[in-house]
Design a protein around this motif. Structure first.
Motif, PDB file in Angstrom:
ATOM      1  N   ASP A 100       0.748  -1.113   0.060  1.00  0.00           N
ATOM      2  CA  ASP A 100      -0.080  -0.139   0.031  1.00  0.00           C
ATOM      3  C   ASP A 100       0.804   1.204  -0.033  1.00  0.00           C
ATOM      4  O   ASP A 100       0.676   2.323  -0.601  1.00  0.00           O
ATOM      5  CB  ASP A 100      -1.024   0.050   1.285  1.00  0.00           C
ATOM      6  N   GLN A 101       1.904   1.122   0.728  1.00  0.00           N
ATOM      7  CA  GLN A 101       2.871   2.391   0.737  1.00  0.00           C
ATOM      8  C   GLN A 101       3.510   2.576  -0.235  1.00  0.00           C
ATOM      9  O   GLN A 101       3.502   3.832  -0.802  1.00  0.00           O
ATOM     10  CB  GLN A 101       3.745   2.115   1.802  1.00  0.00           C
ATOM     11  N   GLY A 102       3.901   1.779  -1.247  1.00  0.00           N
ATOM     12  CA  GLY A 102       4.477   2.031  -2.410  1.00  0.00           C
ATOM     13  C   GLY A 102       3.688   2.764  -3.590  1.00  0.00           C
ATOM     14  O   GLY A 102       3.775   3.508  -4.316  1.00  0.00           O
ATOM     15  N   PHE A 103       2.392   1.925  -3.482  1.00  0.00           N
ATOM     16  CA  PHE A 103       1.388   2.516  -4.482  1.00  0.00           C
ATOM     17  C   PHE A 103       1.038   4.212  -3.871  1.00  0.00           C
ATOM     18  O   PHE A 103       0.756   4.972  -4.573  1.00  0.00           O
ATOM     19  CB  PHE A 103       0.163   1.822  -4.660  1.00  0.00           C
ATOM     20  N   ALA A 104       0.973   4.310  -2.713  1.00  0.00           N
ATOM     21  CA  ALA A 104       0.498   5.581  -2.184  1.00  0.00           C
ATOM     22  C   ALA A 104       1.795   6.510  -2.324  1.00  0.00           C
ATOM     23  O   ALA A 104       1.331   7.663  -2.779  1.00  0.00           O
ATOM     24  CB  ALA A 104       0.394   5.333  -0.657  1.00  0.00           C
ATOM     25  N   ALA A 105       2.858   6.047  -2.521  1.00  0.00           N
ATOM     26  CA  ALA A 105       4.048   6.905  -2.762  1.00  0.00           C
ATOM     27  C   ALA A 105       3.932   7.163  -4.535  1.00  0.00           C
ATOM     28  O   ALA A 105       4.151   8.492  -4.609  1.00  0.00           O
ATOM     29  CB  ALA A 105       5.443   6.263  -2.493  1.00  0.00           C
ATOM     30  N   LEU A 106       3.590   6.354  -5.206  1.00  0.00           N
ATOM     31  CA  LEU A 106       3.396   6.852  -6.434  1.00  0.00           C
ATOM     32  C   LEU A 106       2.237   7.814  -6.765  1.00  0.00           C
ATOM     33  O   LEU A 106       2.446   8.755  -7.690  1.00  0.00           O
ATOM     34  CB  LEU A 106       3.120   5.304  -7.380  1.00  0.00           C
ATOM     35  N   ARG A 107       1.167   7.556  -6.174  1.00  0.00           N
ATOM     36  CA  ARG A 107       0.212   8.686  -6.376  1.00  0.00           C
ATOM     37  C   ARG A 107       0.566   9.902  -5.700  1.00  0.00           C
ATOM     38  O   ARG A 107       0.291  11.057  -6.225  1.00  0.00           O
ATOM     39  CB  ARG A 107      -1.086   8.004  -5.499  1.00  0.00           C
ATOM     40  N   ALA A 108       1.303  10.080  -4.657  1.00  0.00           N
ATOM     41  CA  ALA A 108       1.605  11.146  -3.814  1.00  0.00           C
ATOM     42  C   ALA A 108       2.653  11.672  -4.472  1.00  0.00           C
ATOM     43  O   ALA A 108       2.710  13.245  -4.701  1.00  0.00           O
ATOM     44  CB  ALA A 108       2.297  10.833  -2.407  1.00  0.00           C
ATOM     45  N   LEU A 109       3.643  11.116  -5.450  1.00  0.00           N
ATOM     46  CA  LEU A 109       4.630  11.922  -6.042  1.00  0.00           C
ATOM     47  C   LEU A 109       3.965  12.762  -7.296  1.00  0.00           C
ATOM     48  O   LEU A 109       4.336  13.917  -7.618  1.00  0.00           O
ATOM     49  CB  LEU A 109       5.768  10.963  -6.676  1.00  0.00           C
ATOM     50  N   SER A 110       3.052  12.051  -8.018  1.00  0.00           N
ATOM     51  CA  SER A 110       2.279  12.779  -8.979  1.00  0.00           C
ATOM     52  C   SER A 110       1.467  14.002  -8.576  1.00  0.00           C
ATOM     53  O   SER A 110       1.598  14.893  -9.220  1.00  0.00           O
ATOM     54  CB  SER A 110       1.237  11.734  -9.787  1.00  0.00           C
ATOM     55  N   GLU A 111       0.734  13.760  -7.244  1.00  0.00           N
ATOM     56  CA  GLU A 111      -0.104  14.947  -6.643  1.00  0.00           C
ATOM     57  C   GLU A 111       1.151  16.124  -6.416  1.00  0.00           C
ATOM     58  O   GLU A 111       0.722  17.045  -6.767  1.00  0.00           O
ATOM     59  CB  GLU A 111      -0.691  14.607  -5.452  1.00  0.00           C
ATOM     60  N   GLN A 112       1.955  15.823  -5.667  1.00  0.00           N
ATOM     61  CA  GLN A 112       3.245  16.812  -5.437  1.00  0.00           C
ATOM     62  C   GLN A 112       3.588  17.562  -6.873  1.00  0.00           C
ATOM     63  O   GLN A 112       4.086  18.625  -6.430  1.00  0.00           O
ATOM     64  CB  GLN A 112       4.301  16.136  -4.458  1.00  0.00           C
ATOM     65  N   MET A 113       3.908  16.893  -7.618  1.00  0.00           N
ATOM     66  CA  MET A 113       4.514  17.607  -9.185  1.00  0.00           C
ATOM     67  C   MET A 113       3.318  18.408  -9.437  1.00  0.00           C
ATOM     68  O   MET A 113       3.634  19.709  -9.827  1.00  0.00           O
ATOM     69  CB  MET A 113       4.624  16.459  -9.943  1.00  0.00           C
ATOM     70  N   TYR A 114       2.165  18.268  -9.590  1.00  0.00           N
ATOM     71  CA  TYR A 114       1.072  18.969  -9.711  1.00  0.00           C
ATOM     72  C   TYR A 114       0.711  20.405  -8.686  1.00  0.00           C
ATOM     73  O   TYR A 114       0.892  21.282  -9.403  1.00  0.00           O
ATOM     74  CB  TYR A 114      -0.277  18.332  -9.883  1.00  0.00           C
ATOM     75  N   LEU A 115       1.012  19.908  -7.605  1.00  0.00           N
ATOM     76  CA  LEU A 115       0.848  21.103  -6.623  1.00  0.00           C
ATOM     77  C   LEU A 115       2.017  22.010  -6.983  1.00  0.00           C
ATOM     78  O   LEU A 115       1.931  23.108  -6.563  1.00  0.00           O
ATOM     79  CB  LEU A 115       0.705  20.663  -5.127  1.00  0.00           C
ATOM     80  N   GLU A 116       3.278  21.373  -7.043  1.00  0.00           N
ATOM     81  CA  GLU A 116       4.412  22.276  -7.146  1.00  0.00           C
ATOM     82  C   GLU A 116       4.039  23.399  -8.472  1.00  0.00           C
ATOM     83  O   GLU A 116       4.478  24.502  -8.414  1.00  0.00           O
ATOM     84  CB  GLU A 116       5.534  21.534  -7.749  1.00  0.00           C
ATOM     85  N   ARG A 117       3.483  23.012  -9.399  1.00  0.00           N
ATOM     86  CA  ARG A 117       2.965  23.779 -10.490  1.00  0.00           C
ATOM     87  C   ARG A 117       2.017  24.878 -10.143  1.00  0.00           C
ATOM     88  O   ARG A 117       2.002  25.777 -11.167  1.00  0.00           O
ATOM     89  CB  ARG A 117       2.425  22.964 -11.686  1.00  0.00           C
ATOM     90  N   CYS A 118       1.164  24.505  -9.074  1.00  0.00           N
ATOM     91  CA  CYS A 118       0.103  25.295  -8.785  1.00  0.00           C
ATOM     92  C   CYS A 118       0.259  26.219  -7.480  1.00  0.00           C
ATOM     93  O   CYS A 118      -0.435  26.508  -6.599  1.00  0.00           O
ATOM     94  CB  CYS A 118      -1.035  24.523  -8.551  1.00  0.00           C
ATOM     95  N   SER A 119       1.842  26.368  -7.252  1.00  0.00           N
ATOM     96  CA  SER A 119       2.257  27.069  -6.015  1.00  0.00           C
ATOM     97  C   SER A 119       2.994  28.228  -6.166  1.00  0.00           C
ATOM     98  O   SER A 119       3.523  28.161  -7.301  1.00  0.00           O
ATOM     99  CB  SER A 119       2.837  26.130  -5.087  1.00  0.00           C
ATOM    100  N   SER A 120       3.005  29.200  -5.606  1.00  0.00           N
ATOM    101  CA  SER A 120       4.165  30.056  -5.317  1.00  0.00           C
ATOM    102  C   SER A 120       4.652  30.411  -3.970  1.00  0.00           C
ATOM    103  O   SER A 120       3.695  30.327  -2.846  1.00  0.00           O
ATOM    104  CB  SER A 120       3.585  31.464  -5.992  1.00  0.00           C
ATOM    105  N   SER A 121       5.655  31.065  -3.610  1.00  0.00           N
ATOM    106  CA  SER A 121       6.334  31.185  -2.446  1.00  0.00           C
ATOM    107  C   SER A 121       7.249  32.536  -2.356  1.00  0.00           C
ATOM    108  O   SER A 121       7.939  32.616  -3.646  1.00  0.00           O
ATOM    109  CB  SER A 121       7.032  30.035  -1.805  1.00  0.00           C
ATOM    110  N   SER A 122       7.071  33.397  -1.651  1.00  0.00           N
ATOM    111  CA  SER A 122       7.975  34.549  -1.532  1.00  0.00           C
ATOM    112  C   SER A 122       8.003  35.109  -0.327  1.00  0.00           C
ATOM    113  O   SER A 122       7.201  34.878   0.676  1.00  0.00           O
ATOM    114  CB  SER A 122       7.487  35.621  -2.546  1.00  0.00           C
ATOM    115  N   THR A 123       9.214  35.832   0.146  1.00  0.00           N
ATOM    116  CA  THR A 123       9.282  36.524   1.273  1.00  0.00           C
ATOM    117  C   THR A 123       9.697  38.105   1.135  1.00  0.00           C
ATOM    118  O   THR A 123      10.572  38.121   0.432  1.00  0.00           O
ATOM    119  CB  THR A 123      10.406  35.855   2.159  1.00  0.00           C
ATOM    120  N   GLU A 124       8.810  38.861   1.610  1.00  0.00           N
ATOM    121  CA  GLU A 124       9.062  40.335   1.739  1.00  0.00           C
ATOM    122  C   GLU A 124       8.793  40.876   2.878  1.00  0.00           C
ATOM    123  O   GLU A 124       7.629  40.727   3.652  1.00  0.00           O
ATOM    124  CB  GLU A 124       8.531  40.963   0.646  1.00  0.00           C
ATOM    125  N   GLU A 125       9.584  42.137   3.397  1.00  0.00           N
ATOM    126  CA  GLU A 125       9.381  42.800   4.651  1.00  0.00           C
ATOM    127  C   GLU A 125       9.367  41.982   5.831  1.00  0.00           C
ATOM    128  O   GLU A 125       8.683  42.058   6.775  1.00  0.00           O
ATOM    129  CB  GLU A 125       7.842  43.490   4.423  1.00  0.00           C
TER     130      GLU A 125
END
Length: 264
Positions: A100-125
């Motif tokens: 189960d863990q192996g298949f969860a990791a495969l699904r999670a990696l795909s989702e994390q790649m997608y979330l990376e494309r839909c994210s931003s991060s910055s620090t100011e002040e």
């Protein structure tokens, strides 16, 4: 887990890791929950990323040495965890197995790649702003057309030496043609999901909101109105505040393109 299956899963994960290229991957919990919800004491930094990893793939015995992950460290993490279980199907907890863990990791990696494309991060002040969006599905619009619902989470971390108060936000929403599809002016009195939270040094406030778009993609960018508190007295209208930019982030249906409308 059976060795041939373990090798197949490991190979699939390593192929997925190669898609990272020369970039890095910050681990995130996918935005969810009702629009307008908030958390005044959210985890931040490495603690947040490790919580995201445990949420996506429970029970990993080898954790990252450093975050965010680059391709080499992600590949090493995959190999290290598979080496522990390559010769059997171990039960981890409550019937959850290493298979189960192996298949969860495969699904999670795909989702994390997608979330990376839909994210931003910055620090100011001295104020760090992290945003992640997620496509939630299609729904009918009043016009009769099909709309697309997106949820996004805004995380505000105070890196200053004194407490801050988040007063309000403004948004620009741009569709795929470059046209302005939504606009919320910045007003220090308009709050965020009805809140004007006080954020102590080192703490994180996060909230969830959303947009309904007329087409499957768009871009949001914004600003926060923030003040540094002098003592414990909250901000009063007419007093000074400063602006913190919210770096552009994508509203994107997986494997799609399009435009935008709406905001929150």
């Amino acid at each position: 887990m059976p060795r041939p299956l373990a090798l197949h899963l490991a190979a699939s994960l390593l192929r997925a890791a190669r898609r990272l290229g020369d970039g890095t991957l910050s681990l995130r919990v996918a935005p969810s929950g009702p629009w307008g919800s908030f958390n005044e004491d959210a985890p931040s930094g490495t603690q947040y990323q490790l919580a995201a990893l445990e949420h996506a793939v429970p029970g990993l015995e080898v954790l990252p040495d450093a975050l965010p992950l680059d391709r080499a460290s992600l590949s090493a993490l995959i190999k290290a965890n598979f080496r522990l279980h390559r010769d059997g199907v171990a039960e981890l907890s409550e019937g959850y197995t290493t298979l189960d863990q192996g298949f969860a990791a495969l699904r999670a990696l795909s989702e994390q790649m997608y979330l990376e494309r839909c994210s931003s991060s910055s620090t100011e002040e001295g104020v760090q702003v992290d945003v992640t969006s997620r496509w939630m599905g299609s729904e009918p619009l009043l016009s009769g057309d099909t709309g697309h619902a997106f949820t996004y989470r805004v995380r505000v971390t105070n890196r200053r030496g004194a407490s801050i108060q988040v007063l309000g936000r403004g948004w620009d929403i741009v569709d795929a043609t470059g046209a302005l599809a939504g606009f919320i002016p910045l007003d220090p009195g308009n709050a965020v999901v009805g809140q004007q939270p006080v954020v102590p040094p080192g703490s994180t406030f996060e909230y969830t909101s959303g947009s309904v778009l007329s087409t499957p993609s768009g871009v949001m960018r914004g600003r926060l109105a923030v003040t540094e508190l002098k003592g414990l007295r909250p901000w009063r209208r007419g007093e000074e505040f400063f602006q913190v930019p919210i770096k552009p982030f994508a509203l994107l249906r997986p494997q799609s393109g399009g435009g935008a409308a709406g905001g929150g």
